[in-house]
Design a protein around this motif. Structure first.
Motif, short mmCIF file in Angstrom:
data_model
loop_
_atom_site.label_atom_id
_atom_site.label_comp_id
_atom_site.label_asym_id
_atom_site.label_seq_id
_atom_site.Cartn_x
_atom_site.Cartn_y
_atom_site.Cartn_z
N ASP A 131 7.08 4.29 -14.41
CA ASP A 131 6.60 4.45 -15.79
C ASP A 131 5.29 3.70 -16.03
N PHE A 132 5.22 2.48 -15.51
CA PHE A 132 4.06 1.62 -15.77
C PHE A 132 3.22 1.44 -14.51
N TYR A 133 3.11 2.51 -13.75
CA TYR A 133 2.39 2.47 -12.47
C TYR A 133 1.00 1.85 -12.61
N THR A 134 0.21 2.33 -13.56
CA THR A 134 -1.17 1.86 -13.71
C THR A 134 -1.22 0.37 -13.97
N ASN A 135 -0.35 -0.12 -14.82
CA ASN A 135 -0.33 -1.54 -15.17
C ASN A 135 0.16 -2.40 -14.01
N VAL A 136 1.21 -1.96 -13.34
CA VAL A 136 1.84 -2.76 -12.29
C VAL A 136 0.93 -2.90 -11.06
N PHE A 137 0.20 -1.85 -10.72
CA PHE A 137 -0.55 -1.84 -9.46
C PHE A 137 -2.07 -2.00 -9.66
N ASN A 138 -2.49 -2.57 -10.77
CA ASN A 138 -3.93 -2.61 -11.06
C ASN A 138 -4.65 -3.88 -10.62
N SER A 139 -3.93 -4.86 -10.06
CA SER A 139 -4.58 -6.15 -9.84
C SER A 139 -4.62 -6.59 -8.37
N ARG A 140 -4.20 -5.72 -7.46
CA ARG A 140 -4.21 -6.12 -6.05
C ARG A 140 -4.86 -5.02 -5.22
N THR A 141 -5.87 -5.39 -4.48
CA THR A 141 -6.56 -4.45 -3.59
C THR A 141 -6.38 -4.91 -2.16
N VAL A 142 -6.00 -3.95 -1.32
CA VAL A 142 -5.76 -4.27 0.09
C VAL A 142 -6.84 -3.60 0.94
N PRO A 143 -7.47 -4.34 1.87
CA PRO A 143 -8.47 -3.74 2.75
C PRO A 143 -7.90 -2.54 3.50
N GLY A 144 -8.64 -1.45 3.54
CA GLY A 144 -8.21 -0.26 4.25
C GLY A 144 -7.31 0.63 3.44
N GLU A 145 -7.07 0.27 2.17
CA GLU A 145 -6.17 1.05 1.30
C GLU A 145 -6.78 2.42 0.99
N VAL B 248 0.83 -1.21 0.00
CA VAL B 248 0.00 0.00 0.00
C VAL B 248 0.87 1.26 0.00
N VAL B 249 1.90 1.27 0.84
CA VAL B 249 2.77 2.44 0.91
C VAL B 249 3.54 2.63 -0.40
N LEU B 250 4.02 1.52 -0.97
CA LEU B 250 4.73 1.59 -2.24
C LEU B 250 3.81 2.11 -3.34
N LYS B 251 2.58 1.63 -3.38
CA LYS B 251 1.61 2.08 -4.39
C LYS B 251 1.35 3.57 -4.26
N TYR B 252 1.20 4.02 -3.03
CA TYR B 252 0.96 5.45 -2.76
C TYR B 252 2.13 6.30 -3.27
N LEU B 253 3.35 5.84 -2.98
CA LEU B 253 4.54 6.57 -3.40
C LEU B 253 4.69 6.57 -4.92
N MET B 254 4.50 5.40 -5.55
CA MET B 254 4.67 5.31 -6.99
C MET B 254 3.61 6.12 -7.74
#
Length: 386
Positions: A372-386, A313-319
């Motif tokens: 560069d590919f943020y949308t593609n890399v982080f599009n398939s995992r959802t974490v509760p409370g994100e 979650v933190v990595l996704k937020y930063l990226m």
């Protein structure tokens, strides 16, 4: 390694130089230029270990003249080589970016000859640049300026340092007892785990210092040229860290420097007990260059799927934020590649020692792909409370 302001540190150890007749000086010259060119676009620091330079491993005068012609084009090359070989002290400012981005040059175990030579030629050097050079008589003095434990210091230099201290006191220095670390404050932000911050902040997944710096930079920093490349006052950064650790509010407008929240964000990541990408991901990330180009984004996705939920979650937020920064690169000059060079070693490092120069390529490439590919890399995992 890094210094206390998060700037990359380049070290040169004279004792590692083989005898002159065994050394290919042309290749040495190329290697030095290649190494320095990895960092000169950003603020950087040089540490020069003088011990071990002897008549046996000094290059010939002819080669020094060749080196001078090569390095004469920029300030740091000229100064560094002139100090090392004690034969030249002429500075050219044709390429000011080298002079500008070198923030500190530490000369460890200097001889009296070097000090005398420096004083002779000091009037020829700008006062501003002269302030960047610091003589350090002992290795322990380095701890005040950079992360000493990250440095790969040759054993010969360490023994020489011990001998110097022994001569000074008439005996070898006693083992210093390090007091046990103090327990962190309930409001601590720096140097504690993500889990600790979460537990102390009502289960919030994004650390407050990260949320506040990113929010501020989104509002006021996206189009600032060189964002994340510049350093800030060391004392100011320490003061801001102290405020955060004490749970006090920070108003970045009070500092009138957009680079302060940028440095604070990098410092937070760098001072995590375990890197955001975790030690377990270090070796898989190094393998990214061996993956076929068309499959690298998929491989990045696979690697980060294995992260703990909180780290993800933190990595996704930063990226997400860094992707936004890269989208404004026409103004800020910070492409995904530029951001990766800055953030790569703030996101991942080995559990022991420091990352080698050869590791920088895959680490930075992996980070660049995430941005560069943020949308593609982080599009398939959802974490509760994100």
């Amino acid at each position: 390694g890094d210094d206390n302001s998060g700037r990359k540190v380049i070290t040169f150890s004279c004792c590692r130089m083989p005898p002159s007749h065994q050394l290919n000086h042309t290749r040495l010259l190329e290697y030095l230029k290649y190494t320095l060119d990895q960092y000169v676009e950003n603020d950087y620091t040089v540490v020069y270990f003088h011990y071990g330079l002897k008549s046996l491993n000094k290059p010939s005068l002819k080669w020094l003249q060749t080196a001078y012609k090569e390095f004469d084009r920029n300030c740091i090359y000229s100064v560094l080589w002139c100090i090392i070989f004690k034969n030249f002290l002429t500075i050219s400012f044709s390429f000011p970016r080298y002079k500008k981005n070198l923030k500190a040059l530490y000369v460890v175990h200097p001889t009296n000859f070097i000090k005398i030579l420096w004083n002779i030629f000091k009037p020829l050097i700008s006062h501003k640049f002269g302030k960047k050079i610091t003589y350090l008589n002992y290795l322990s003095d380095l701890r005040e300026h950079l992360k000493y434990d990250q440095l790969n210091i040759p054993q010969e230099v360490i023994r020489h340092d011990e001998n110097l201290r022994g001569k000074q006191k008439g005996k070898l220095p006693p083992v210093v007892k390090v007091p046990p670390p103090r327990p962190p404050l309930p409001t601590q932000q720096f140097g504690v785990s993500l889990q600790y911050i979460k537990d102390k902040n009502k289960g919030e997944l994004i650390p407050p210092v990260m949320k506040e710096t990113v929010s501020y930079l989104k509002r006021k920093g996206l189009q600032v040229e060189g964002l994340f490349r510049r350093s800030a006052s060391v004392q100011t950064i320490k003061d801001v860290q102290k405020l955060y650790n004490q749970g006090k509010s920070v108003n970045f407008d009070d500092y009138h420097d957009i680079h302060i929240p940028a440095v604070i964000l990098k410092t937070f990541l760098r001072e995590l007990p375990q890197p955001l990408l975790t030690f377990e991901c270090y070796d898989p990330i190094l393998g990214i260059t061996s993956v076929e180009s068309s499959l690298r984004v998929t491989r990045c996705k696979q690697i980060i799927q294995g992260l703990p939920e909180h780290n993800y979650v933190v990595l996704k937020y930063l990226m997400c934020f860094l992707h936004m920064v890269s989208q404004e690169s026409i103004y800020n000059r910070m492409t995904a590649s530029s951001l990766a060079c800055v953030f790569g070693l703030n996101l991942i490092w080995p559990s022991k020692g420091t990352a080698s120069l050869s590791a920088l390529v895959p680490l930075n490439l992996f980070t660049e792909l995430l941005i560069d590919f943020y949308t593609n890399v982080f599009n398939s995992r959802t974490v509760p409370g994100e």
